[in-house]
Design a protein around this motif. Structure first.
Motif, short mmCIF file in Angstrom:
data_model
loop_
_atom_site.label_atom_id
_atom_site.label_comp_id
_atom_site.label_asym_id
_atom_site.label_seq_id
_atom_site.Cartn_x
_atom_site.Cartn_y
_atom_site.Cartn_z
N GLY A 219 0.81 -1.21 0.00
CA GLY A 219 0.00 0.00 0.00
C GLY A 219 0.85 1.26 0.00
N HIS A 220 1.90 1.26 0.81
CA HIS A 220 2.79 2.42 0.86
C HIS A 220 3.52 2.60 -0.46
CE1 HIS A 220 5.54 5.39 2.50
NE2 HIS A 220 6.56 4.68 2.06
N ALA A 221 3.95 1.49 -1.06
CA ALA A 221 4.64 1.56 -2.34
C ALA A 221 3.73 2.11 -3.43
CB ALA A 221 5.16 0.18 -2.73
N LEU A 222 2.46 1.72 -3.37
CA LEU A 222 1.49 2.19 -4.36
C LEU A 222 1.26 3.69 -4.22
CD1 LEU A 222 -0.51 1.25 -6.59
CD2 LEU A 222 -2.23 1.04 -4.79
N GLN A 223 1.09 4.16 -2.99
CA GLN A 223 0.89 5.59 -2.75
C GLN A 223 2.10 6.39 -3.21
OE1 GLN A 223 -0.09 6.04 1.40
NE2 GLN A 223 -2.12 5.12 1.18
N ARG A 224 3.30 5.89 -2.90
CA ARG A 224 4.51 6.59 -3.29
C ARG A 224 4.63 6.67 -4.81
NH1 ARG A 224 8.05 3.39 -1.19
NH2 ARG A 224 8.56 2.31 -3.14
#
Length: 354
Positions: A219-224
């Motif tokens: 999820g964090h990678a997607l947002q970034r």
């Protein structure tokens, strides 16, 4: 993908053909042989001229002109359609037309999976992890927009992706050089085979060495990725900008490109395409595609044929004023990732229908 031949008259056939335009014979695909066959009715079943087989019936989805595959009498759905979960409202002509487009792409995906004889289980065979496709439509009244994706064997394909105008709008909106229905299917099934061949196949550490640590927060990678975009040097190590988002996406993108390359080269070989430009004094742009890429032992032969072929086809497309056939660059790092996929597939594959 190959060209096929009508056993009744010798006419050249294509994968989606239903009837031979020369002799009028009905046609059907035999998944166990990866071949098209002329057929003749026999009572309530069909006889296949390709192998003299008897007692075959069409998949139930042939009634909607969404499938031309045969299955055994007593089976309702073919090898590809038995993986369907939810389909759209087929009483709606627009949704029916979109679903047919999705089925055409899905069947081309299954052609590749069956050519390699890759392990694919249905939800009936594996209720928790079997491969299943849900084809879902947006619901504007509820503000619901379907997103294409994968979750533990469940692949959701947004019906709106079958709308060429909408698909092109999304391609431009997301800055993608390539966006097709077949590309979606090949990418999403890559996630499924990461589960089957990597996670459950004892290759997790080797995969992490090649693609990176997949345990990082997705999820964090997607947002970034959507906030900052890919790293500036992504082209050196990834086949696409989206592949740089997370190791799972890097694997799925590389898997999809491997299928793009192998299946396209098989069709090029079927046409006897040879690339030998007279201006090439060194030989770097020359290739003779005279081998079965599905059964190639080494990736080197595949890459050696693919690069000249795409150079030629991209140049021809530009002469017509259209986008490149293959708007991607295979750097040494990307080729090594393709080599990982190649070995992964060849380790379990039993190529059929050569």
């Amino acid at each position: 993908m190959k060209l096929f031949v009508c056993q009744a008259c010798g006419n050249v056939l294509y994968f989606e053909n239903r009837t031979c335009t020369r002799c009028g014979h009905g046609l059907a695909f035999l998944p166990e042989k990866a071949s098209m066959s002329a057929i003749e009715p026999e009572d309530e079943t069909f006889r296949t001229l390709a192998d003299g087989g008897r007692g075959r019936v069409f998949c139930a989805n042939a009634a909607f002109d969404a499938c031309n595959w045969l299955t055994d009498a007593g089976e309702r759905y073919c090898r590809a359609c038995r993986h369907n979960g939810t389909v759209p409202d087929l009483s709606d002509p627009v949704r029916l037309a979109c679903w047919r487009e999705l089925e055409a792409a899905k069947h081309r995906l299954f052609y590749s999976l069956l050519r390699w004889n890759l392990p694919v289980r249905t939800r009936a065979e594996d209720p928790e992890h079997g491969l299943i496709f849900n084809f879902l439509a947006d619901d504007p009244a509820r503000g619901q927009r379907i997103m294409t994706g994968h979750d533990n064997g469940l692949i959701t394909i947004a019906l709106t992706e079958a709308d060429e105008l909408e698909r092109e709008r999304r391609r431009l909106e997301m800055g993608e050089p390539y966006r097709t229905l077949l590309g979606h299917f090949r990418h999403e099934v890559g996630h499924y085979f990461w589960d089957v061949l990597v996670r459950d196949g004892g290759r997790l550490n080797a995969c992490r060495t090649m693609f990176g640590d997949d345990s990082m927060d997705y999820g964090h990678a997607l947002q970034r990725h959507y906030a900052e975009g890919p790293p500036q040097d992504w082209r050196e190590n990834f086949v696409s900008a989206y592949a740089a988002m997370h190791p799972w996406e890097d694997f799925a993108e590389t898997w999809a490109h491997y299928l793009h390359i192998v299946d396209t080269l098989e069709m090029a070989a079927a046409f006897g395409i040879e690339v030998r430009p007279s201006a090439d004094r060194i030989g770097g742009l020359s290739a003779q595609i005279a081998f079965d890429p599905y059964g190639a032992e080494s990736l080197d032969a595949i890459v050696a044929a693919w690069l000249p072929f795409t150079f030629a086809m991209n140049s021809i497309n530009r002469a017509m004023g259209t986008r490149d056939l293959y708007p991607f660059v295979l750097t040494p790092a990307v080729i090594e990732k393709l080599r990982f996929i190649h070995r992964l597939v060849q380790d379990v594959a039993k190529p059929r229908g050569r």
